[in-house]
Design a protein around this motif. Structure first.
Motif, PDB file in Angstrom:
ATOM      1  N   UNK A 128      64.298  19.675  60.462  1.00  0.00           N
ATOM      2  CA  UNK A 128      63.098  20.156  59.945  1.00  0.00           C
ATOM      3  C   UNK A 128      62.033  19.206  60.318  1.00  0.00           C
ATOM      4  N   UNK A 129      62.014  17.810  59.797  1.00  0.00           N
ATOM      5  CA  UNK A 129      60.911  16.914  60.016  1.00  0.00           C
ATOM      6  C   UNK A 129      60.765  16.729  61.540  1.00  0.00           C
ATOM      7  N   UNK A 130      61.492  16.922  62.531  1.00  0.00           N
ATOM      8  CA  UNK A 130      61.273  17.012  63.985  1.00  0.00           C
ATOM      9  C   UNK A 130      60.484  17.870  64.366  1.00  0.00           C
ATOM     10  N   UNK A 131      60.264  18.774  63.752  1.00  0.00           N
ATOM     11  CA  UNK A 131      59.396  19.917  63.988  1.00  0.00           C
ATOM     12  C   UNK A 131      57.924  19.809  63.476  1.00  0.00           C
ATOM     13  N   UNK A 132      57.923  18.650  62.571  1.00  0.00           N
ATOM     14  CA  UNK A 132      56.381  18.640  61.813  1.00  0.00           C
ATOM     15  C   UNK A 132      55.611  17.682  62.682  1.00  0.00           C
ATOM     16  N   UNK A 133      54.455  17.972  62.916  1.00  0.00           N
ATOM     17  CA  UNK A 133      53.602  17.114  63.677  1.00  0.00           C
ATOM     18  C   UNK A 133      53.562  15.593  63.096  1.00  0.00           C
ATOM     19  N   UNK A 134      53.285  14.687  63.912  1.00  0.00           N
ATOM     20  CA  UNK A 134      53.765  13.399  63.157  1.00  0.00           C
ATOM     21  C   UNK A 134      52.423  12.878  62.099  1.00  0.00           C
ATOM     22  N   UNK A 135      51.178  13.731  62.368  1.00  0.00           N
ATOM     23  CA  UNK A 135      50.162  13.450  61.545  1.00  0.00           C
ATOM     24  C   UNK A 135      50.127  14.366  60.398  1.00  0.00           C
ATOM     25  N   UNK A 136      50.926  15.393  60.134  1.00  0.00           N
ATOM     26  CA  UNK A 136      51.142  16.225  59.051  1.00  0.00           C
ATOM     27  C   UNK A 136      51.757  15.385  57.812  1.00  0.00           C
ATOM     28  N   UNK A 137      51.179  15.289  56.535  1.00  0.00           N
ATOM     29  CA  UNK A 137      51.939  14.697  55.463  1.00  0.00           C
ATOM     30  C   UNK A 137      52.948  15.770  54.899  1.00  0.00           C
ATOM     31  N   UNK A 138      54.043  14.840  54.877  1.00  0.00           N
ATOM     32  CA  UNK A 138      55.278  15.788  54.031  1.00  0.00           C
ATOM     33  C   UNK A 138      55.675  15.262  52.846  1.00  0.00           C
ATOM     34  N   UNK A 139      55.474  15.892  51.825  1.00  0.00           N
ATOM     35  CA  UNK A 139      55.850  15.460  50.478  1.00  0.00           C
ATOM     36  C   UNK A 139      57.158  16.152  50.179  1.00  0.00           C
ATOM     37  N   UNK A 140      58.211  15.015  49.791  1.00  0.00           N
ATOM     38  CA  UNK A 140      59.665  15.232  49.598  1.00  0.00           C
ATOM     39  C   UNK A 140      59.545  15.159  47.972  1.00  0.00           C
ATOM     40  N   UNK A 141      59.506  16.341  47.428  1.00  0.00           N
ATOM     41  CA  UNK A 141      59.573  16.281  45.900  1.00  0.00           C
ATOM     42  C   UNK A 141      60.824  16.314  45.342  1.00  0.00           C
ATOM     43  N   UNK A 142      61.287  15.238  45.022  1.00  0.00           N
ATOM     44  CA  UNK A 142      62.702  15.014  44.280  1.00  0.00           C
ATOM     45  C   UNK A 142      62.680  14.551  42.732  1.00  0.00           C
ATOM     46  N   UNK A 143      62.026  15.611  41.946  1.00  0.00           N
ATOM     47  CA  UNK A 143      61.786  15.289  40.586  1.00  0.00           C
ATOM     48  C   UNK A 143      63.114  15.436  39.915  1.00  0.00           C
TER      49      UNK A 143
END
Length: 368
Positions: free
Chosen positions: A174-189
């Motif tokens: 998935x992360x390879x498909x996300x633009x590098x300047x788009x914030x990705x929050x991995x919520x591991x509560x």
């Protein structure tokens, strides 16, 4: 007095319902509505908190001792760690920092119920991507939903309230498909409750150094049992976290919360023993509910999900009548926290009576 707002308020805020906390339980009921840890705090944690008596003084604004302790654990610098009054507060800060009017934020739905409000408060537009039929994130559809207007994507794993994880392989693709300047929050509560070896691990993502747009969020509220003190943290690129620090309400993490979190790290082995007990109860509960005929997603949090759909309100009332305060999401389902052993037994008993009221073809039922 009129119910109309007597001052000018942003229309989208006026239409936004306030966050609804899990219902409180009376003295004769079990509160299974907020995914809290059922165990009392460890004596060493209580002692550390009570030693911090200088409540006439402001706390350390950056919770620097806790930041340094977590930085050492993650193998990063202290500026790559940010402490907030719960991980949800940091999500709010990052939404304000990253997104505004005309921007979009993508997340799965149903997921953590605070996400839509946090996006709207920032002035951005929520983009909700339906879960897969097995209640998991549809990461391919989430990637496809990203546009030039997308400023952030939230991945909740294990997903609250349904329970399944995102695997490491799924996240890596998935992360390879996300633009590098788009914030990705991995919520591991709920990361500490995960036993699936294939689950994504935020520490591994960060250690690779390949995706500086990823911020990992964790909390002391669940596994560590500090929900009432409100302390969580983020680990990621220091410049992203600087943006969160810029939008944060100053001095929101109390000295007592920092002391309790530090003491919890010192007592981690004992606390994780308690987590193991909760995981055993969870897995036992899932097995027993499935034996009754319930279709239960593969939960890896400290809760289970009943997809009661249109019957959710009536089903939740049945649990409440038996002294079990659960978390209903009208039209979708019920989330039930894994609590005391007696509470688990009562959940099994009431769930058996509830499933008998559902039609044979109801989606909450497993296919025979």
């Amino acid at each position: 007095m009129s119910d109309d707002i007597p001052v000018r308020v942003r229309p989208e805020i006026a239409a936004l319902p306030p966050y609804k906390q899990g219902k409180q339980a009376g003295a004769d009921a079990f509160k299974l509505s907020s995914n809290e840890n059922p165990f009392d705090p460890l004596p060493s944690v209580l002692d550390a908190m009570q030693q911090q008596t200088a409540i006439n003084r402001y706390p350390d604004a950056t919770a620097s001792r806790l930041r340094h302790a977590l930085a050492e654990r993650y193998g990063v610098g202290p500026d790559d760690v940010h402490i907030g009054s719960g991980s949800v507060a940091i999500i709010a800060q990052l939404m304000l920092a990253a997104a505004g009017p005309g921007d979009e934020v993508v997340y799965a739905w149903r997921s953590f119920e605070a996400y839509p409000g946090l996006v709207l408060i920032a002035g951005a537009t929520p983009v909700e991507v339906p879960l897969l039929p097995d209640a998991r994130h549809d990461l391919d559809a989430m990637a496809a939903a990203i546009t030039p207007r997308t400023r952030a994507v939230i991945v909740c794993t294990p997903n609250n309230p349904t329970g399944p994880i995102v695997t490491q392989a799924e996240f890596d693709a998935f992360i390879e498909k996300v633009p590098a300047d788009t914030l990705v929050l991995l919520d591991e509560a709920y990361a500490e409750f995960v036993t699936d070896p294939d689950a994504v691990d935020g520490r591994r993502v960060l250690a690779s150094g390949r995706h500086p747009n990823v911020v990992v969020l964790r909390t002391f509220s669940k596994a560590y049992g500090l929900a009432g003190l409100r302390v969580g943290y983020a680990v990621g690129h220091r410049r992203i976290l600087d943006a969160a620090r810029s939008t944060a309400i100053p001095l929101s993490v109390t000295a007592q919360a920092e002391e309790a979190a530090l003491a919890s790290l010192d007592a981690e082995a004992d606390l994780l023993d308690r987590v193991s007990t909760i995981v055993e109860r969870r897995d036992d509960l899932v097995a027993r509910l499935r034996a009754q005929g319930w279709s239960i997603p593969q939960t890896q949090g400290n809760f289970v999900w009943l997809a009661t759909g249109a019957e959710t309100t009536d089903a939740a009332a049945a649990f409440e009548a038996a002294g079990l305060i659960v978390r209903p999401f009208a039209g979708d389902g019920i989330r039930i926290s894994v609590g005391e052993s007696t509470a688990v037994e009562n959940v099994v008993r009431i769930a058996a009576s509830v499933i008998d009221t559902l039609q044979a073809e109801h989606p909450a039922r497993a296919i025979a």
